[in-house]
Design a protein around this motif. Structure first.
Motif, mmCIF file in Angstrom:
data_model
loop_
_atom_site.group_PDB
_atom_site.id
_atom_site.type_symbol
_atom_site.label_atom_id
_atom_site.label_comp_id
_atom_site.label_asym_id
_atom_site.label_seq_id
_atom_site.Cartn_x
_atom_site.Cartn_y
_atom_site.Cartn_z
ATOM 1 N N GLU A 152 16.897 32.934 27.191
ATOM 2 C CA GLU A 152 16.552 31.890 26.213
ATOM 3 C C GLU A 152 17.751 31.525 25.344
ATOM 4 O OE1 GLU A 152 13.099 32.840 23.836
ATOM 5 O OE2 GLU A 152 11.940 33.318 25.636
ATOM 6 N N GLU A 153 18.556 32.510 25.031
ATOM 7 C CA GLU A 153 19.689 32.277 24.121
ATOM 8 C C GLU A 153 20.982 31.944 24.861
ATOM 9 O OE1 GLU A 153 19.818 35.808 21.712
ATOM 10 O OE2 GLU A 153 17.884 35.379 20.752
ATOM 11 N N GLY A 154 20.900 31.791 26.188
ATOM 12 C CA GLY A 154 22.081 31.413 26.955
ATOM 13 C C GLY A 154 23.118 32.518 27.077
ATOM 14 N N ARG A 155 22.668 33.783 27.023
ATOM 15 C CA ARG A 155 23.601 34.922 27.075
ATOM 16 C C ARG A 155 23.372 35.797 28.307
ATOM 17 N NH1 ARG A 155 22.275 38.743 24.300
ATOM 18 N NH2 ARG A 155 20.296 38.174 23.374
ATOM 19 N N ILE A 156 22.798 35.239 29.362
ATOM 20 C CA ILE A 156 22.406 36.107 30.490
ATOM 21 C C ILE A 156 23.598 36.874 31.056
ATOM 22 C CG2 ILE A 156 22.610 34.241 32.192
ATOM 23 C CD1 ILE A 156 20.359 35.613 33.766
ATOM 24 N N MET A 157 24.799 36.286 31.042
ATOM 25 C CA MET A 157 25.948 36.950 31.661
ATOM 26 C C MET A 157 26.263 38.285 30.987
ATOM 27 S SD MET A 157 26.418 34.841 34.092
ATOM 28 C CE MET A 157 27.916 35.399 34.899
ATOM 29 N N GLU A 158 25.889 38.425 29.712
ATOM 30 C CA GLU A 158 26.125 39.701 29.018
ATOM 31 C C GLU A 158 25.272 40.842 29.589
ATOM 32 O OE1 GLU A 158 25.291 39.159 24.871
ATOM 33 O OE2 GLU A 158 26.647 37.432 24.694
ATOM 34 N N CYS A 159 24.199 40.492 30.289
ATOM 35 C CA CYS A 159 23.257 41.504 30.800
ATOM 36 C C CYS A 159 23.580 41.945 32.225
ATOM 37 C CB CYS A 159 21.837 40.950 30.779
ATOM 38 S SG CYS A 159 21.225 40.563 29.143
ATOM 39 N N LEU A 160 24.600 41.334 32.850
ATOM 40 C CA LEU A 160 24.844 41.534 34.277
ATOM 41 C C LEU A 160 26.113 42.342 34.518
ATOM 42 C CD1 LEU A 160 24.113 37.856 35.332
ATOM 43 C CD2 LEU A 160 22.509 39.769 35.250
ATOM 44 N N GLN A 161 26.091 43.156 35.573
ATOM 45 C CA GLN A 161 27.281 43.919 35.958
ATOM 46 C C GLN A 161 28.147 43.088 36.900
ATOM 47 O OE1 GLN A 161 27.155 48.084 36.893
ATOM 48 N NE2 GLN A 161 24.959 48.174 36.510
ATOM 49 N N GLU A 162 29.431 43.028 36.591
ATOM 50 C CA GLU A 162 30.406 42.384 37.472
ATOM 51 C C GLU A 162 31.176 43.457 38.221
ATOM 52 O OE1 GLU A 162 31.832 38.189 35.455
ATOM 53 O OE2 GLU A 162 33.258 39.824 35.654
ATOM 54 N N VAL A 163 31.387 43.236 39.506
ATOM 55 C CA VAL A 163 32.057 44.218 40.355
ATOM 56 C C VAL A 163 33.170 43.509 41.123
ATOM 57 C CG1 VAL A 163 31.734 45.793 42.293
ATOM 58 C CG2 VAL A 163 29.891 45.495 40.639
ATOM 59 N N SER A 164 34.373 44.077 41.119
ATOM 60 C CA SER A 164 35.464 43.527 41.937
ATOM 61 C C SER A 164 35.230 43.868 43.403
ATOM 62 C CB SER A 164 36.797 44.129 41.499
ATOM 63 O OG SER A 164 37.067 43.758 40.172
ATOM 64 N N VAL A 165 35.598 42.960 44.297
ATOM 65 C CA VAL A 165 35.365 43.196 45.727
ATOM 66 C C VAL A 165 36.622 42.928 46.527
ATOM 67 C CG1 VAL A 165 32.909 42.682 45.644
ATOM 68 C CG2 VAL A 165 34.504 40.842 46.137
ATOM 69 N N LYS A 166 36.705 43.622 47.673
ATOM 70 C CA LYS A 166 37.781 43.394 48.637
ATOM 71 C C LYS A 166 37.177 43.442 50.039
ATOM 72 C CE LYS A 166 39.232 48.254 49.123
ATOM 73 N NZ LYS A 166 37.914 48.796 48.795
ATOM 74 N N ALA A 167 37.917 42.944 51.004
ATOM 75 C CA ALA A 167 37.431 42.961 52.392
ATOM 76 C C ALA A 167 37.078 44.392 52.787
ATOM 77 C CB ALA A 167 38.485 42.389 53.324
ATOM 78 N N GLY A 168 35.960 44.549 53.491
ATOM 79 C CA GLY A 168 35.522 45.873 53.920
ATOM 80 C C GLY A 168 34.526 46.530 52.982
ATOM 81 N N ASP A 169 34.344 45.992 51.782
ATOM 82 C CA ASP A 169 33.312 46.538 50.891
ATOM 83 C C ASP A 169 31.938 46.143 51.409
ATOM 84 O OD1 ASP A 169 35.276 47.552 49.283
ATOM 85 O OD2 ASP A 169 35.000 46.120 47.645
ATOM 86 N N THR A 170 30.947 46.981 51.126
ATOM 87 C CA THR A 170 29.591 46.664 51.559
ATOM 88 C C THR A 170 28.608 46.972 50.427
ATOM 89 O OG1 THR A 170 27.987 46.958 53.356
ATOM 90 C CG2 THR A 170 29.149 48.913 52.640
ATOM 91 N N PHE A 171 27.573 46.147 50.356
ATOM 92 C CA PHE A 171 26.591 46.228 49.275
ATOM 93 C C PHE A 171 25.197 46.160 49.865
ATOM 94 C CE2 PHE A 171 30.470 44.574 47.564
ATOM 95 C CZ PHE A 171 30.588 45.174 46.321
ATOM 96 N N TYR A 172 24.370 47.134 49.496
ATOM 97 C CA TYR A 172 22.964 47.135 49.896
ATOM 98 C C TYR A 172 22.162 46.590 48.720
ATOM 99 C CZ TYR A 172 18.322 48.933 51.096
ATOM 100 O OH TYR A 172 16.986 49.051 51.359
ATOM 101 N N ILE A 173 21.314 45.590 48.990
ATOM 102 C CA ILE A 173 20.633 44.845 47.930
ATOM 103 C C ILE A 173 19.132 44.836 48.199
ATOM 104 C CG2 ILE A 173 20.534 42.619 46.722
ATOM 105 C CD1 ILE A 173 23.360 42.200 48.194
#
Length: 323
Positions: A152-173
């Motif tokens: 509501e306050e336009g601050r959603i990005m503060e609640c999210l985790q950012e992760v650096s990525v490189k080729a070969g990384d894998t993520f289960y979602i």
């Protein structure tokens, strides 16, 4: 057609224009249509996209038609989902720009569209520009109320985790994980056969038609796993030639990475088809009745009834099957 001998099916992708897409999928040698192409649906049996076979006796047929013809024998005992379609959807994604912040429901969400399933998925990063990142999960301690207020306050990005990525990384979602691919990443995506995405936030940008894209805040807040979704990530640098490295083990698929160096003998087990995605390099897949060339970007569906086969050449592959 039931007398067709099983063989590895190679598919022509169904390409999708996306506001965040680009031209990176051309590098795999596909004929990519004009525009901002974000997705290649490589192995698809969904009302929103069907891939068609390019090789052998079933050339020209869609995966939906093949399912009707030879489904049970070729896809294995576990090869049909609750809605009758092929159980997995395989995509290559070119993220030329940031995707919306999104979350997928599980199979049990009561507001799913009719005939649609939930969506647990995984990503394998094929290419990433320096500094590329993704959004992967909520910051610790963020609950529904905190997230709703931040939206509501336009601050959603503060609640999210950012992760650096490189080729070969894998993520289960697993379903319920808040996530977003960001600019500069090309990934292979293995997922339940579903096209249900709930958008939490889309950077206030217009879609391809110039209109704001729909958000699904209420559905998103309903389906997020606030405690622990079961998401996991890993670098796959430790993969060794001739050994399978398990990347994701879910109720819907098991995916392994393998490095092919020469000839590597394999076999299907009759219970499940095997999907082979070539990530880099080139080679071939051989079986009792023939051989098919394989190069980066190619995706193959090996029937459960194929039996012995071999991976040959110098290539990195992902292998996915039903658990």
């Amino acid at each position: 057609m039931s007398n067709v001998q099983p063989y590895p099916l190679h598919f022509k992708p169904e390409f999708k224009e996306r506001v965040w897409g680009g031209r990176a999928l051309e590098r795999f040698g596909f004929e990519v249509p004009q525009g901002a192409i974000g997705e290649g649906w490589m192995i698809a049996d969904h009302p929103n996209g069907i891939s068609h076979v390019t090789n052998g006796a079933l050339a020209g047929k869609g995966l939906d038609e093949i399912r009707e013809l030879v489904g049970e024998t070729w896809f294995g005992a576990k090869g049909a989902t609750g809605n009758g379609r092929f159980p997995l959807l395989i995509k290559l994604l070119d993220c030329n720009d940031d995707l919306s912040i999104q979350v997928h429901p599980n199979d049990h969400y009561d507001r799913l569209p009719k005939g649609e399933l939930g969506k647990t998925e995984m990503w394998y990063v094929l290419d990433a520009k320096p500094g590329a990142k993704i959004i992967y999960g909520l910051e610790q301690g963020v609950d529904r109320a905190a997230l709703a207020t931040a939206i509501e306050e336009g601050r959603i990005m503060e609640c999210l985790q950012e992760v650096s990525v490189k080729a070969g990384d894998t993520f289960y979602i697993p379903a319920g994980t808040v996530h977003a691919l960001c600019a500069g990443v090309v990934v292979a995506e293995i997922q339940q056969n579903s096209d249900t995405t709930y958008r939490l936030y889309d950077y206030n940008r217009p879609g391809l038609d110039g209109k704001m894209r729909e958000l699904h805040v209420e559905d998103s807040l309903n389906v997020i796993a606030y405690e622990d979704s079961g998401a996991s990530r890993m670098s796959t640098d430790g993969a060794k030639p001739g050994e399978w490295l398990t990347l994701a083990s879910s109720p819907y698929f098991v995916t392994d990475k393998g490095i092919v160096n020469g000839e590597w003998s394999q076999a299907t087990n009759g219970n499940s088809f095997v999907i082979v995605i070539v990530c880099e390099g080139a080679g071939s897949i051989g079986w009792s009745n023939g051989v098919v060339d394989a190069r980066a970007g190619d995706c193959f569906l090996l029937p459960a009834s194929l039996g012995q086969y071999s991976l040959n050449g110098e290539m990195t592959v992902l292998r996915s099957l039903l658990p």
